[in-house]
Design a protein around this motif. Structure first.
Motif, PDB file in Angstrom:
ATOM      1  N   LEU A 155     -83.066  76.917  -5.690  1.00 37.07           N
ATOM      2  CA  LEU A 155     -84.158  76.179  -6.311  1.00 37.07           C
ATOM      3  C   LEU A 155     -85.282  75.920  -5.308  1.00 37.07           C
ATOM      4  O   LEU A 155     -86.461  76.054  -5.628  1.00 37.07           O
ATOM      5  CB  LEU A 155     -83.643  74.848  -6.856  1.00 37.07           C
ATOM      6  CG  LEU A 155     -82.856  74.910  -8.168  1.00 37.07           C
ATOM      7  CD1 LEU A 155     -82.145  73.582  -8.413  1.00 37.07           C
ATOM      8  CD2 LEU A 155     -83.775  75.230  -9.328  1.00 37.07           C
ATOM      9  N   THR A 227     -79.416  74.542 -13.788  1.00 34.70           N
ATOM     10  CA  THR A 227     -80.767  74.079 -14.093  1.00 34.70           C
ATOM     11  C   THR A 227     -81.528  75.134 -14.879  1.00 34.70           C
ATOM     12  O   THR A 227     -81.260  76.319 -14.776  1.00 34.70           O
ATOM     13  CB  THR A 227     -81.521  73.776 -12.796  1.00 34.70           C
ATOM     14  OG1 THR A 227     -81.528  74.957 -12.001  1.00 34.70           O
ATOM     15  CG2 THR A 227     -80.869  72.664 -12.027  1.00 34.70           C
ATOM     16  N   MET A 230     -83.069  78.257 -13.218  1.00 38.64           N
ATOM     17  CA  MET A 230     -82.127  79.125 -12.528  1.00 38.64           C
ATOM     18  C   MET A 230     -81.257  79.946 -13.468  1.00 38.64           C
ATOM     19  O   MET A 230     -80.937  81.076 -13.172  1.00 38.64           O
ATOM     20  CB  MET A 230     -81.211  78.273 -11.637  1.00 38.64           C
ATOM     21  CG  MET A 230     -81.927  77.634 -10.465  1.00 38.64           C
ATOM     22  SD  MET A 230     -82.258  78.837  -9.181  1.00 38.64           S
ATOM     23  CE  MET A 230     -80.616  79.119  -8.559  1.00 38.64           C
TER      24      MET A 230
END
Length: 326
Positions: A155, A227, A230
């Motif tokens: 991330l 997330t 992702m």
């Protein structure tokens, strides 16, 4: 909208600068500049009292916009102080007061106050990480599992890449002294072919690689979705990187809405993000609980008479509803 109609539809608080536009013979460029300054003057001061948070920034999107998006996601009312620049003095006074009090320790904004916790913060990433952490800790939903280090690193990599793209946009379009028609006709095509598309291609490739890693699959099998940016946009709470990614992609979609056509994963992310319950009404221009609406975009190839090609790109992604509650 013509210069005359813009002047006629101005708000009362915009009147002094509107009169300046009239004195200049309704020149479209002068009218645009006067109305931009007038809009900042109308947005100065605390917009609503007693919010859970108070955000301080200028009356532009800028570094304040990802923070506004996070606050919209959280669904809590917040007040906002939007400073004016020259020829006004509000910001210089506020800066001096902030340095003296310690509320603005570096003399910079954005600044955020958590009025419930009595916490003052500066630096945009520190603010966003704080909001993300406190939102998760106060949520009624089960606490999310800690993000695996490799996933968090991924991330952070993507967030950094989007910031690189923001930097390339800034260097091409901000403070160059070039006329708007030159920016649109000469600079924009170079930016799209030399900066935007190559970097988006690299970002999507990294994203796909990270999603395919076995630890990501195992993490979802354990009952915790990854997330949104992702892994297929199935997470319950966007990460800080998601807000940064959207803000940068929003800027570029306004320049060239076709730029996303060859990047299906990023395109899916946009559709996911703009339709989140807290985000969609804000992007559609609905006022939040504090009566605040989204600030118009200025900069890049924006002009008074020729908006960017993708000025209304959200229309193709946002599922509008009459039942939004803020």
């Amino acid at each position: 909208m013509t210069a005359s109609s813009q002047l006629a539809s101005a708000k009362p608080c915009e009147q002094p600068l509107v009169d300046m536009g009239r004195q200049e013979g309704r020149n479209p460029a002068v009218v645009a500049a006067c109305l931009a300054l007038a809009a900042l003057s109308c947005h100065t001061g605390v917009s609503a009292a007693n919010g859970a948070f108070t955000l301080r920034y200028f009356g532009v999107r800028g570094l304040g916009e990802p923070i506004r998006l996070m606050l919209a996601e959280m669904g809590k009312p917040f007040s906002e102080v939007r400073y004016r620049g020259a020829p006004f003095t509000d910001w210089s006074t506020a800066k001096e007061e902030g340095l003296a009090s310690g509320r603005l320790p570096f003399g910079q904004v954005p600044s955020l106050t958590d009025n419930e916790a009595g916490v003052d913060l500066v630096q945009s990433r520190a603010i966003m990480k704080y909001l993300h952490a406190t939102h998760n800790s106060k949520s009624a939903a089960p606490a999310p599992a800690p993000t695996p280090p490799a996933q968090q690193a991924g991330l952070d990599m993507l967030e950094g890449a989007f910031e690189d793209l923001r930097g390339k946009w800034t260097s091409r379009f901000r403070g160059t002294g070039k006329a708007q028609d030159v920016l649109r006709d000469d600079v924009l095509p170079l930016y799209v072919t030399e900066d935007l598309l190559p970097l988006l291609s690299q970002i999507e490739r990294v994203q796909e690689k990270l999603v395919s890693l076995s630890y990501m699959k195992q993490h979802e099998e354990d009952g915790h979705k990854a997330t949104p940016l992702m892994a297929g946009h199935g997470g319950d709470t966007p990460a800080v990187a998601d807000f940064v990614a959207f803000d940068v992609l929003d800027i570029n979609m306004r320049l060239d809405p076709s730029c996303m056509d060859r990047f299906p994963h990023l395109k899916a992310f946009l559709k996911y993000f703009v339709n989140r319950p807290g985000i969609a009404p804000y992007l559609a221009g609905h006022p939040n609980k504090a009566g605040l609406t989204r600030i118009a975009r200025y900069g890049g190839v924006d002009t008074d008479d020729r908006p960017p090609l993708g000025d209304r790109w959200l229309d193709g992604y946002l599922t509008r509803t009459a039942n939004w509650e803020l």
